[in-house]
Design a protein around this motif. Structure first.
Motif, short mmCIF file in Angstrom:
data_model
loop_
_atom_site.label_atom_id
_atom_site.label_comp_id
_atom_site.label_asym_id
_atom_site.label_seq_id
_atom_site.Cartn_x
_atom_site.Cartn_y
_atom_site.Cartn_z
N THR A 51 13.66 -29.32 -10.88
CA THR A 51 14.66 -29.56 -9.85
C THR A 51 15.84 -30.29 -10.46
O THR A 51 15.66 -31.21 -11.25
N ALA A 53 19.80 -32.03 -9.18
CA ALA A 53 20.48 -32.51 -7.97
C ALA A 53 21.97 -32.57 -8.22
O ALA A 53 22.43 -32.73 -9.35
N LYS A 133 6.78 -35.84 -6.38
CA LYS A 133 7.23 -34.48 -6.65
C LYS A 133 8.59 -34.48 -7.36
O LYS A 133 9.37 -35.43 -7.22
N ASP A 134 8.87 -33.39 -8.08
CA ASP A 134 10.15 -33.26 -8.76
C ASP A 134 11.33 -33.37 -7.79
O ASP A 134 12.34 -33.99 -8.09
N ASP A 135 11.21 -32.73 -6.61
CA ASP A 135 12.30 -32.78 -5.64
C ASP A 135 12.63 -34.22 -5.26
O ASP A 135 13.80 -34.61 -5.15
N ILE A 311 16.87 -35.52 1.41
CA ILE A 311 17.21 -34.18 0.92
C ILE A 311 17.89 -33.40 2.03
O ILE A 311 17.31 -33.19 3.10
N ILE A 314 18.62 -27.32 -0.11
CA ILE A 314 18.16 -26.84 -1.40
C ILE A 314 18.75 -25.46 -1.66
O ILE A 314 18.64 -24.56 -0.82
N LEU A 343 19.91 -30.26 -3.60
CA LEU A 343 19.06 -29.97 -4.75
C LEU A 343 19.26 -28.55 -5.22
O LEU A 343 19.60 -27.66 -4.42
N LYS A 345 17.32 -25.45 -7.49
CA LYS A 345 16.04 -25.01 -8.06
C LYS A 345 16.27 -23.82 -8.98
O LYS A 345 16.68 -22.75 -8.54
#
Length: 346
Positions: A51, A53, A133-135, A311, A314, A343, A345
Motif C-alpha cells: 500500500t 498513500a 495491516k499495510d493499509d 482512510i 482507495i 491510499l 494499491k
C-alpha cells in the motif's frame, strides 16, 4: 559469401508497473505503465509495495514546486508499506520477507512509492507489527511522523495535563495530532466544518470540538480554557495570528506545518508579551535517527490500538491521476469531498 553478423543481447531489464511523470504539471501528466524495476544499492532494500498513500506535498511536487531536481521518469508518492523483496550490500537491519513501512520517499530527489516496487534506504524504514495491516500503517506514515515530531521536545514539547488546540482535527495531520496528544495525556480542543467531521474528531479522542462554520471558535475555546491553551497546532494554509494569539496562554508554543507561500499579518506585541514561541518545521528535514523514534512509537501505538488510521478512499495504481485530482480538490479548493487519507494499491 554472406557476412557473419554477431547479435549481442543486452541484459533484459525486469519491468514493473508505476505511476510516473516525465514533466511536471496537472494530474493529467501522470502516466501509468512499465518502467525498469530498481536495484537496491549500498544500504538499500527493495520493497514490494502493498500500500502507498498520497499526501498534499506529493501533488505540489508533481505540479512543479521547485524544491529540488526530479529524476526522469519520476515516480510520485512519499509513503509505503510492504515486504522486503531483496537486500542491497551493507544492509543488516531487516531481512527478506519482513514487513516494513516508511515515508520520506519521492522527496529531496528520491524516487517515490506509486509503483509495484521501491528501493529505500533501510534507515527510512520501520518494522510493521504482525497485527497491523499495510493499509493502516501507510495511512499513518508521513502524517503520523509529522505529528510526532511536532509534538516532541524540539517543537511543541507537549506535556501530560496541558491543553492543545488543533486547527482541523479530522484532516490527515490533524487527526494524528489529536490522537497522539490524547495518548500523551493532554486535553484536546479542535475544529471541524461539519457534524460528520465533528463526530470523527470525538471518536479520535478530542475533548472539545467546535464547528468553525457555525460557532465563534475563539469565544468557545476561552470558555473551556479561560487562560488560553498551552499548545496550538496550525494546519491551515493562511494562519490568522490575531485569532491564534487571542486563544494562547502565557508561554504558549505554536506549531506551523503548512502555508509555504503564506504571508499573513503578525501581531508582534501581543505575541511576545505573552511569551509565546513559534515553531515551524517540515518532516523531510528530520534526521533518520529522529524519524526512527517517531516511527517506532507509531508502530507501537498502532499495535496497541491507540492510533486509528483515517482512510478516505482507495485507488488502484492505474488511477493515480484521479487520486491526485481528488487530493488537490480538497487541499487547494476546499471541496470537502474527502475525509481521511487516500491510499494507492499496486
Amino acid at each position: 559469401m554472406e557476412e557473419s553478423l554477431t547479435c549481442e543481447h543486452p541484459e533484459r531489464k525486469i519491468l514493473m508497473k508505476a505511476a510516473y511523470i516525465e514533466e511536471t504539471g496537472p494530474p493529467e501528466v501522470i502516466q501509468y505503465g512499465d518502467i525498469p524495476t530498481p536495484e537496491p544499492g549500498e544500504g538499500q532494500v527493495l520493497v514490494k509495495i502493498g500500500t502507498a498513500a498520497l499526501n498534499p506535498i506529493d501533488t505540489y511536487v508533481r505540479n512543479g514546486a521547485n524544491y529540488w531536481e526530479l529524476p526522469k521518469p519520476f515516480v510520485t508518492g512519499s509513503d509505503l508499506a510492504g515486504t522486503i523483496e531483496k537486500m542491497g550490500p551493507g544492509t543488516s537491519r531487516y531481512q527478506v520477507g519482513q514487513r516494513v513501512w516508511g515515508t520520506n520517499q519521492g522527496l529531496v530527489g528520491r524516487q517515490g512509492t506509486f509503483a509495484e516496487y521501491a528501493v529505500v534506504d533501510e534507515h527510512w524504514l520501520y518494522a510493521t507489527p504482525d497485527d497491523v495491516k499495510d493499509d493502516a500503517v501507510a495511512a499513518c506514515a508521513l502524517t503520523g511522523i509529522t505529528a510526532h515530531l511536532g509534538l516532541g521536545a524540539d517543537n511543541a514539547a507537549l506535556k501530560s495535563g496541558e491543553t492543545i488546540f488543533v486547527h482541523g482535527g479530522s484532516g490527515g495531520v490533524g487527526s494524528m495530532v489529536v490522537q497522539m496528544a490524547k495518548a500523551m495525556g493532554a486535553t484536546v480542543l479542535t475544529t471541524a466544518g461539519s457534524r460528520e467531521k465533528s463526530e470523527i474528531c470525538l471518536e479520535l479522542g478530542a475533548d472539545h470540538v467546535f464547528n468553525y462554520k457555525t460557532q465563534d471558535v475563539d469565544e468557545e475555546v476561552l470558555k473551556v480554557c479561560p487562560n488560553g491553551v498551552n499548545v496550538i497546532w496550525e494546519t491551515i494554509r493562511e494562519p490568522d495570528f490575531d485569532f491564534l494569539v487571542s486563544i494562547a496562554a502565557e508561554r504558549c508554543r505554536m506549531v506551523l506545518m503548512a502555508g509555504r507561500d503564506a504571508r499573513p499579518e503578525f501581531p508582534v506585541g501581543p505575541f511576545y508579551v505573552k511569551g509565546c514561541s513559534l515553531h515551524g518545521f517540515v518532516m523531510f528535514k528530520a534526521s533518520p535517527e529522529e524519524m526512527a523514534v517517531s516511527g517506532n512509537e507509531i508502530s507501537r501505538w498502532l499495535s496497541e490500538g491507540k492510533l486509528k488510521p483515517q482512510i478516505g478512499k482507495i485507488f488502484p495504481l492505474s488511477e493515480a491521476a484521479a487520486a491526485h485530482k481528488l487530493q488537490e480538490d480538497n487541499t487547494l479548493r476546499q471541496a470537502g469531498t474527502l475525509v481521511g487519507k487516500i491510499l494507492i494499491k499496486p
